[in-house]
Write a protein that holds these residues in place. Sequence first.
Motif, PDB file in Angstrom:
ATOM      1  N   GLU A   1       1.132  -4.294   1.090  1.00 49.03           N
ATOM      2  CA  GLU A   1       0.438  -4.006  -0.167  1.00 49.03           C
ATOM      3  C   GLU A   1      -1.069  -4.196  -0.037  1.00 49.03           C
ATOM      4  OE1 GLU A   1       1.827  -6.120  -3.540  1.00 49.03           O
ATOM      5  OE2 GLU A   1       3.218  -4.552  -4.121  1.00 49.03           O
ATOM      6  N   THR A   2      -1.491  -5.050   0.897  1.00 51.06           N
ATOM      7  CA  THR A   2      -2.916  -5.348   1.025  1.00 51.06           C
ATOM      8  C   THR A   2      -3.730  -4.141   1.472  1.00 51.06           C
ATOM      9  OG1 THR A   2      -2.507  -6.192   3.259  1.00 51.06           O
ATOM     10  CG2 THR A   2      -2.582  -7.800   1.482  1.00 51.06           C
ATOM     11  N   VAL A   3      -3.069  -3.098   1.966  1.00 51.03           N
ATOM     12  CA  VAL A   3      -3.816  -1.923   2.439  1.00 51.03           C
ATOM     13  C   VAL A   3      -3.387  -0.648   1.733  1.00 51.03           C
ATOM     14  CG1 VAL A   3      -4.250  -2.918   4.720  1.00 51.03           C
ATOM     15  CG2 VAL A   3      -2.189  -1.557   4.357  1.00 51.03           C
ATOM     16  N   LEU A   4      -2.660  -0.755   0.627  1.00 52.63           N
ATOM     17  CA  LEU A   4      -2.218   0.443  -0.090  1.00 52.63           C
ATOM     18  C   LEU A   4      -3.386   1.334  -0.518  1.00 52.63           C
ATOM     19  CD1 LEU A   4       0.601   0.616  -2.739  1.00 52.63           C
ATOM     20  CD2 LEU A   4      -1.516   1.839  -3.083  1.00 52.63           C
ATOM     21  N   PRO A   5      -4.440   0.782  -1.108  1.00 55.16           N
ATOM     22  CA  PRO A   5      -5.557   1.650  -1.505  1.00 55.16           C
ATOM     23  C   PRO A   5      -6.215   2.347  -0.320  1.00 55.16           C
ATOM     24  CG  PRO A   5      -5.690  -0.486  -2.601  1.00 55.16           C
ATOM     25  CD  PRO A   5      -4.662  -0.607  -1.532  1.00 55.16           C
ATOM     26  N   GLN A   6      -6.401   1.601   0.795  1.00 56.44           N
ATOM     27  CA  GLN A   6      -7.014   2.215   1.973  1.00 56.44           C
ATOM     28  C   GLN A   6      -6.137   3.321   2.544  1.00 56.44           C
ATOM     29  OE1 GLN A   6      -6.794  -1.146   1.198  1.00 56.44           O
ATOM     30  NE2 GLN A   6      -7.748  -2.279   2.875  1.00 56.44           N
ATOM     31  N   LEU A   7      -4.800   3.118   2.520  1.00 52.99           N
ATOM     32  CA  LEU A   7      -3.895   4.131   3.058  1.00 52.99           C
ATOM     33  C   LEU A   7      -3.991   5.416   2.243  1.00 52.99           C
ATOM     34  CD1 LEU A   7      -1.677   4.743   5.160  1.00 52.99           C
ATOM     35  CD2 LEU A   7       0.001   3.991   3.475  1.00 52.99           C
ATOM     36  N   ILE A   8      -4.076   5.282   0.931  1.00 49.31           N
ATOM     37  CA  ILE A   8      -4.208   6.456   0.069  1.00 49.31           C
ATOM     38  C   ILE A   8      -5.455   7.249   0.449  1.00 49.31           C
ATOM     39  CG2 ILE A   8      -4.707   7.208  -2.293  1.00 49.31           C
ATOM     40  CD1 ILE A   8      -2.876   4.964  -3.281  1.00 49.31           C
ATOM     41  N   GLN A   9      -6.576   6.564   0.586  1.00 46.63           N
ATOM     42  CA  GLN A   9      -7.825   7.225   0.925  1.00 46.63           C
ATOM     43  C   GLN A   9      -7.773   7.860   2.312  1.00 46.63           C
ATOM     44  OE1 GLN A   9     -11.408   6.886  -0.788  1.00 46.63           O
ATOM     45  NE2 GLN A   9      -9.850   7.296  -2.326  1.00 46.63           N
ATOM     46  N   LYS A  10      -7.181   7.149   3.262  1.00 45.77           N
ATOM     47  CA  LYS A  10      -7.135   7.681   4.628  1.00 45.77           C
ATOM     48  C   LYS A  10      -6.212   8.892   4.744  1.00 45.77           C
ATOM     49  CE  LYS A  10      -8.891   4.277   7.791  1.00 45.77           C
ATOM     50  NZ  LYS A  10      -8.712   3.589   9.084  1.00 45.77           N
ATOM     51  N   MET A  11      -5.136   8.913   3.974  1.00 46.60           N
ATOM     52  CA  MET A  11      -4.254  10.075   4.005  1.00 46.60           C
ATOM     53  C   MET A  11      -4.957  11.303   3.430  1.00 46.60           C
ATOM     54  SD  MET A  11      -1.536   9.211   5.575  1.00 46.60           S
ATOM     55  CE  MET A  11      -2.688   8.232   6.528  1.00 46.60           C
TER      56      MET A  11
END
Length: 443
Positions: free
Chosen positions: A282-292
């Motif tokens: 969960e700590t990287v959910l926002p970053q994953l969204i942006q990177k995708m």
Amino acid sequence: MPQTSVAAATRAARTPWYRILYIQVLIAIAIGIVLGHFWPDVAKQMKPLGDAFIALIKMMIAPIIFCTVVHGISSMGDLRRVGRVGIKTLVYFEVVSTLALGIGLIVGELLQPGAGFNIDPASLDANSVATYVTRAKQDGIVAHLMAIIPDSYFGALAKGDLLQVLLVSILSGFAIAALGERGKPIASAIDQAAKVFFGVIRMVVRVAPIGAFGAMAFTIGAYGIGSLSKLAALIGTFYLTSLLFVLIVLGAIARMSGFSIIRFIGYIKDELLIVLGTSSSETVLPQLIQKMEHLGASRPVVGLVVPTGYSFNLDGTNIYMTLATLFLAQATNTHLTIWQELGILGIAMITSKGASGVTGAGFVTLAATLAIVPDIPIGSLALLLGIDKFMSECRALTNLVGNGVACIVISRSEGELDREALNHTLAHPISEGEALEPGAAQA
């Protein structure tokens, strides 16, 4: 797009090594391990650092998921398209998740990691897992389904429960889409709000090394590296199985979708290291969204697939559940027939849904599975209590990779994957700061 990426890569190349996030996180994890091993009492006091970082991230998860899902659905316009993408996503998740559960069973039968323990369940401290057992019994299937419905609209956002936030977000997205032209200003406002929330995340992520240090120092200080050796067979089997699942199963899916799983892992290395330090995807959910999005996946598809995947596409958790269940059966000399094992697989298909990326969720889900399977002594969970923290890291890492791959696959199946952006970005990965710049994904 290529010019923007080239410029980003050039700036990243000029960044001093000590300012690169993944290097900072690596150093922090190493220092945490050393501190935990040699000065465990001091290391245990570092726990608030890890807890604070996770709390800061979780603070932003609900509003980011809400904005992302609502904007994703409302921007699609065609509600039939939303339904098609949703059904396709759930079918993909179910197939891959079931495959992960099956692999856990097969590996557990072949390698027999629990054989030879000869544990008498009566000799175990059942009180040490009483809290997990009680929670598992309370979270029955009916109660689990009812818990998806929040007490109030804003209660879901305040509580931060992923499934509740998803429900509210999906309903809101459909309602805005049904408004047609009148709903566009609302969708635009929500999109602008998302940029604010991502701006907050961009600031919070800079302290990830401190959070990773605190979490790792506490883990090693509290449980000790020596605790790994006691159950090394299970830990090694789980890590090996997860690695093979990522490289072979997800690797094959990635190859059929036109990209390399190795390059993809390199692309999200910052996020993987943060997850390694915090034991929570969960700590990287926002970053994953942006990177995708930056990778070329359609923004509306990303808005649906990634948040949904955090509750329904937990490959690492699924492998752990069936593998750990067989381990406990073998360790307590509990014989299971093939039909009982298939029954465990079927039960795990249900109980695994909704186990979010929070640390320890997989352990509670395992307890819920054992509570339904009376053959295996539920007190045997005490065997795993000391090492679950180490297992949690691998679960979260595998879950993260699986959700990233799913996002690209679904976007490609919809014909909404920018192949040029995908190939160029994987060949020239950007830094985490560039990925989180507002609008960078759409440059």
